[in-house]
Scaffold this active site. Sequence first.
Site, PDB file in Angstrom:
ATOM      1  N   CYS A  16       3.803  -0.633  -4.402  1.00  0.00           N
ATOM      2  CA  CYS A  16       3.023  -1.165  -3.277  1.00  0.00           C
ATOM      3  C   CYS A  16       1.541  -1.270  -3.592  1.00  0.00           C
ATOM      4  CB  CYS A  16       3.267  -0.341  -2.015  1.00  0.00           C
ATOM      5  SG  CYS A  16       2.505   1.303  -1.984  1.00  0.00           S
ATOM      6  N   ASP A  17       1.014  -0.467  -4.507  1.00  0.00           N
ATOM      7  CA  ASP A  17      -0.398  -0.547  -4.868  1.00  0.00           C
ATOM      8  C   ASP A  17      -0.785  -1.946  -5.340  1.00  0.00           C
ATOM      9  OD1 ASP A  17       0.909   1.922  -5.243  1.00  0.00           O
ATOM     10  OD2 ASP A  17      -0.630   2.711  -6.558  1.00  0.00           O
ATOM     11  N   ALA A  18       0.195  -2.638  -5.942  1.00  0.00           N
ATOM     12  CA  ALA A  18      -0.062  -3.976  -6.488  1.00  0.00           C
ATOM     13  C   ALA A  18      -0.580  -4.932  -5.424  1.00  0.00           C
ATOM     14  CB  ALA A  18       1.210  -4.540  -7.119  1.00  0.00           C
ATOM     15  N   PHE A  61      -2.840  -4.480  -3.323  1.00  0.00           N
ATOM     16  CA  PHE A  61      -4.302  -4.449  -3.280  1.00  0.00           C
ATOM     17  C   PHE A  61      -4.892  -5.072  -4.538  1.00  0.00           C
ATOM     18  CE2 PHE A  61      -8.461  -2.672  -4.176  1.00  0.00           C
ATOM     19  CZ  PHE A  61      -9.089  -2.605  -2.941  1.00  0.00           C
TER      20      PHE A  61
END
Length: 370
Positions: free
Chosen positions: A154-156, A158
């Site tokens: 999920c960081d991707a 951003f």
Amino acid sequence: MKKLNLIVIVIIVSLSSCNSNTTPVTKETETIEDKMVKALEWQEAHPIYAVDPTDWTNGAYYTGVVKAHQATKNQMFLAALKTMGHNNQWETFERYHHADDIAISYAYLYTNTTRKNLVDLEPTDTFIQKHLFDPSPWKQGVEGSDMQILWWWCDALFMAPPVLAKYAKFKNDESYLDEMHTYYKQTYDMLYDKEEALFARDLRFKWKGEPTDKKGGNGKKIFWSRGNGWVLGGLALVLEDMPKDYKHRAFYETLFVEMATKIKEIQSEDGLWRTSLLSPESFNHGETSGSGFFTFAMAWGINNGVLSKEEFQPTVLKAWGALESCQQENGMVGWVQNIGYDPRPANAESWQNYGTGAFILAGSEVLKLK
């Protein structure tokens, strides 16, 4: 925003986790911009990155510096952006298939708007073309691994989407938004928990309804604060550069409101969020990177008419007061969880450049509140 309000908030949060080992340092005479500048000065004097000055940690930090300059026009922020870009020769990091390695280009694309012919955007152009259109094992899925899609963590959301939205605006070409949406939707479909309105960090944390699946100590699903901060903060950045009439905009606005509403509901009493969002007792202290991204996003939502001021502003002001109490007199922002992928503890002396970036991001929108 009235100075008195901020002073009152600081008093309220003086007993928060961030102050358990330190003395509150907020001064009545210091403005939000002053605190942002102090954070910048300290971070520039203490450079840090995971593997390279062009990596995702600096990408996140300098995204905060971008928004600080955009909000204040303070030349110190712009000088930091120009110096960084010059030192990096406007390069991205090296993995064209990896979303983390384009995050630094958000700062390059913004800096390019401040003076003609200052920035060499060729490395950014090359990365984006290869990232979106070249074959990658991740796009086909790596059997037996978490890497089932291009943006499998999920960081991707951003790291790459805000750059692609800004690039599409720069090129005046919505086809880049269309490509972004394809990959974004894959991540959403794989990791978004509609019941909780939060993202699993990756497939290791996705709840499948089986007793053996990973849960927190209280039996609830594990949702990492900074991971969801990456998503919500990234959504605000994407929406800012996305045309109002873009065909998929409603999807992003709906997701933004759903997540912001959930985050508002689970704010801790001291104003900060815990590293494990649904299991605050696991590490019962505030953490500034996830909290900073949440504060930035909700303040942005208020300032841009996406969120109700009446409902969300008290949450934002409480959070900002708590974040202020985590900044030391020298400008360092503490209580930042170190690099990772799941909930872990932090302390008054733990810091990272992306934590500073989250603090500066939050300030860049809180100072606009009326």
